[in-house]
Design a protein around this motif. Sequence first.
Motif, mmCIF file in Angstrom:
data_model
loop_
_atom_site.group_PDB
_atom_site.id
_atom_site.type_symbol
_atom_site.label_atom_id
_atom_site.label_comp_id
_atom_site.label_asym_id
_atom_site.label_seq_id
_atom_site.Cartn_x
_atom_site.Cartn_y
_atom_site.Cartn_z
ATOM 1 N N ASP A 172 0.926 2.431 0.906
ATOM 2 C CA ASP A 172 0.247 1.275 0.304
ATOM 3 C C ASP A 172 -1.263 1.524 0.256
ATOM 4 O O ASP A 172 -1.931 1.236 -0.741
ATOM 5 C CB ASP A 172 0.520 -0.013 1.093
ATOM 6 C CG ASP A 172 1.877 -0.615 0.761
ATOM 7 O OD1 ASP A 172 2.655 0.045 0.049
ATOM 8 O OD2 ASP A 172 2.152 -1.735 1.236
ATOM 9 N N THR A 173 -1.776 2.050 1.340
ATOM 10 C CA THR A 173 -3.217 2.340 1.398
ATOM 11 C C THR A 173 -3.577 3.422 0.388
ATOM 12 O O THR A 173 -4.566 3.316 -0.328
ATOM 13 C CB THR A 173 -3.601 2.807 2.819
ATOM 14 O OG1 THR A 173 -3.188 1.785 3.723
ATOM 15 C CG2 THR A 173 -5.091 3.035 2.947
ATOM 16 N N TRP A 174 -2.723 4.424 0.305
ATOM 17 C CA TRP A 174 -2.982 5.522 -0.615
ATOM 18 C C TRP A 174 -3.033 5.031 -2.069
ATOM 19 O O TRP A 174 -3.982 5.307 -2.798
ATOM 20 C CB TRP A 174 -1.901 6.607 -0.451
ATOM 21 C CG TRP A 174 -2.098 7.718 -1.425
ATOM 22 C CD1 TRP A 174 -2.990 8.745 -1.327
ATOM 23 C CD2 TRP A 174 -1.422 7.878 -2.675
ATOM 24 N NE1 TRP A 174 -2.908 9.544 -2.450
ATOM 25 C CE2 TRP A 174 -1.953 9.038 -3.284
ATOM 26 C CE3 TRP A 174 -0.409 7.151 -3.340
ATOM 27 C CZ2 TRP A 174 -1.524 9.496 -4.530
ATOM 28 C CZ3 TRP A 174 0.021 7.609 -4.580
ATOM 29 C CH2 TRP A 174 -0.533 8.766 -5.162
ATOM 30 N N ILE A 175 -2.043 4.259 -2.467
ATOM 31 C CA ILE A 175 -1.985 3.805 -3.868
ATOM 32 C C ILE A 175 -3.108 2.785 -4.148
ATOM 33 O O ILE A 175 -3.657 2.720 -5.246
ATOM 34 C CB ILE A 175 -0.576 3.260 -4.243
ATOM 35 C CG1 ILE A 175 -0.407 3.146 -5.762
ATOM 36 C CG2 ILE A 175 -0.260 1.939 -3.598
ATOM 37 C CD1 ILE A 175 0.002 4.393 -6.446
ATOM 38 N N LEU A 206 -2.921 -7.721 -3.950
ATOM 39 C CA LEU A 206 -2.297 -6.986 -2.853
ATOM 40 C C LEU A 206 -1.349 -5.953 -3.454
ATOM 41 O O LEU A 206 -0.485 -6.290 -4.278
ATOM 42 C CB LEU A 206 -1.527 -7.939 -1.943
ATOM 43 C CG LEU A 206 -2.365 -9.035 -1.281
ATOM 44 C CD1 LEU A 206 -1.514 -9.838 -0.302
ATOM 45 C CD2 LEU A 206 -3.587 -8.443 -0.570
ATOM 46 N N ILE A 207 -1.514 -4.721 -3.048
ATOM 47 C CA ILE A 207 -0.823 -3.612 -3.707
ATOM 48 C C ILE A 207 0.237 -3.006 -2.787
ATOM 49 O O ILE A 207 -0.047 -2.667 -1.633
ATOM 50 C CB ILE A 207 -1.846 -2.513 -4.087
ATOM 51 C CG1 ILE A 207 -2.986 -3.093 -4.936
ATOM 52 C CG2 ILE A 207 -1.168 -1.354 -4.782
ATOM 53 C CD1 ILE A 207 -2.570 -3.660 -6.272
ATOM 54 N N SER A 208 1.450 -2.863 -3.333
ATOM 55 C CA SER A 208 2.515 -2.177 -2.586
ATOM 56 C C SER A 208 2.923 -0.919 -3.330
ATOM 57 O O SER A 208 3.042 -0.932 -4.565
ATOM 58 C CB SER A 208 3.784 -3.029 -2.489
ATOM 59 O OG SER A 208 3.486 -4.345 -2.181
ATOM 60 N N PRO A 246 -0.832 -3.168 5.383
ATOM 61 C CA PRO A 246 -1.898 -2.275 5.847
ATOM 62 C C PRO A 246 -1.395 -1.181 6.795
ATOM 63 O O PRO A 246 -2.032 -0.146 6.919
ATOM 64 C CB PRO A 246 -2.853 -3.216 6.586
ATOM 65 C CG PRO A 246 -2.510 -4.586 6.123
ATOM 66 C CD PRO A 246 -1.096 -4.581 5.699
ATOM 67 N N TRP A 247 -0.226 -1.407 7.417
ATOM 68 C CA TRP A 247 0.321 -0.414 8.352
ATOM 69 C C TRP A 247 1.071 0.696 7.624
ATOM 70 O O TRP A 247 1.471 1.676 8.220
ATOM 71 C CB TRP A 247 1.262 -1.098 9.349
ATOM 72 C CG TRP A 247 2.196 -2.079 8.672
ATOM 73 C CD1 TRP A 247 2.004 -3.425 8.528
ATOM 74 C CD2 TRP A 247 3.432 -1.786 8.007
ATOM 75 N NE1 TRP A 247 3.034 -3.992 7.809
ATOM 76 C CE2 TRP A 247 3.935 -3.003 7.487
ATOM 77 C CE3 TRP A 247 4.172 -0.616 7.800
ATOM 78 C CZ2 TRP A 247 5.124 -3.083 6.769
ATOM 79 C CZ3 TRP A 247 5.372 -0.700 7.084
ATOM 80 C CH2 TRP A 247 5.836 -1.922 6.582
#
Length: 443
Positions: free
Chosen positions: A234-237, A286-288, A229-230
């Motif tokens: 990751d947030t964008w994708i 969970l997306i990376s 989350p930091w």
Amino acid sequence: MPPSATYYFPTGFLWGTATSSHQVEGNNTNNNWYQWENEPGRILHGHRSGLACDWWGGRWREDFDRAAETGQNAHRLSIEWSRIQPTPERWDEDALDYYREMIRGLYQRNMTPLVTLHHFTDPIWLYEQGGWENEEAPHYFERYVAKVVEALKDYVSLWVTINEPNVYVYGGYLGGGFPPGKNDLRTAFQVLVNLVKGHAAAYQAIHRIQKTARVGIALNYRSFRPARPWFPLDTWITNFLHQGFNAAFPEAITHGKLRFATFRAEIPAAVKTQDFFGLNYYSRDLISFNPFSKTGFFYTARYPQEAELSDTGFLANVPEGIYEGLAWAKRYGLPIIITENGVEDADDDLRPRYLIQHLHQVWRAVNFNWQIKGYFHWSLVDNFEWERGWTQRFGLWGLEVETQRRIRRPSVDLYAEICKTNSLSAEMVQRFAPEIYAKLFPE
Ligand code: GAL
């Protein structure tokens, strides 16, 4: 004394299971999935749908009996387009009669039908003309829908036009193992546009024929979360995936604007073509961000470490995700029906817990007076799981494929108690999933 409490659901709540034609009927030999199953390497272990659960041979009767006797007051099933319209010029009235008989069978058992008009399969004749890549597909679909609704309108007023258009596109056009096995973003978009148009045309056709109709889709909602989350990428994708997979279709049939990856389309005919929000929920990813990913979309997905996995690792048990999905769907301001939720679990170790935990989350949502009208468990009896063949067992009842014997899993009795009492009680949890009792009913 351990705390005892009961979580009640609203009066009139629909309790049922969901099925689809190709997965349960058997002998569906005139659609694209039949062809796909016959191509080597397409289905795990070379499995075939074959006789499936033999509903076309009449075993829907015994399965509807099972559902009714165990307290279900509704059932979601689908109509097989390739049976109704075996060739572009021919309507099969006998097939329509047979579906009418099936749906009357639900009535006789006091069960409300919810009918899906398209659940992944396409007639071979349409497939040969490019399927939903073909601009004519929405028009063909509208004609077929009008034919079915005309035939069933005395018995059905709840309709799902298209099941999981997002999974259909991902599966068939973004490398997900469904026919036609393409992996091309532009084609995926073209198909999505035509599915939106097909839905909109079907929506209008149904309302023309039946004033009382309630029409929706069943959307597969995936709970995507950034793995780190930091980390902004990751947030964008994650947001990118949420938009493309979850939001694109419902947005399009609300505002008439389709936004998918870098593509945009205006489809004015689709504005406000949804009367209820059908939500299918199974799991969270969970997306990376990963520029080297083989998906071609700069991400990798994994399940939360702490979550328990289903038999084949296909799903993770993340009940909070259904609450999150409901909170998101609620923004559309429509009544919500949970059109699918369930887990593959041959030994029924996880299912009681999965079911209880997910229904507990649904109850939380219901308690805020969010308009949730029903829950359809996937599925009534083990059935043919697409490219995964018979390797996954989603049924409340098990199926011995070779003999057609049904096997009553413990979850049958749990779900029966829930349906019959319209509630989930501490005492049920203590009997069926004592390991989560303290979590669900804290002192
Ligand atoms: C859904 C689909 C169903 C069923 C289920 C479990 O995506 O609509 O047909 O296969 O998943 O895998």
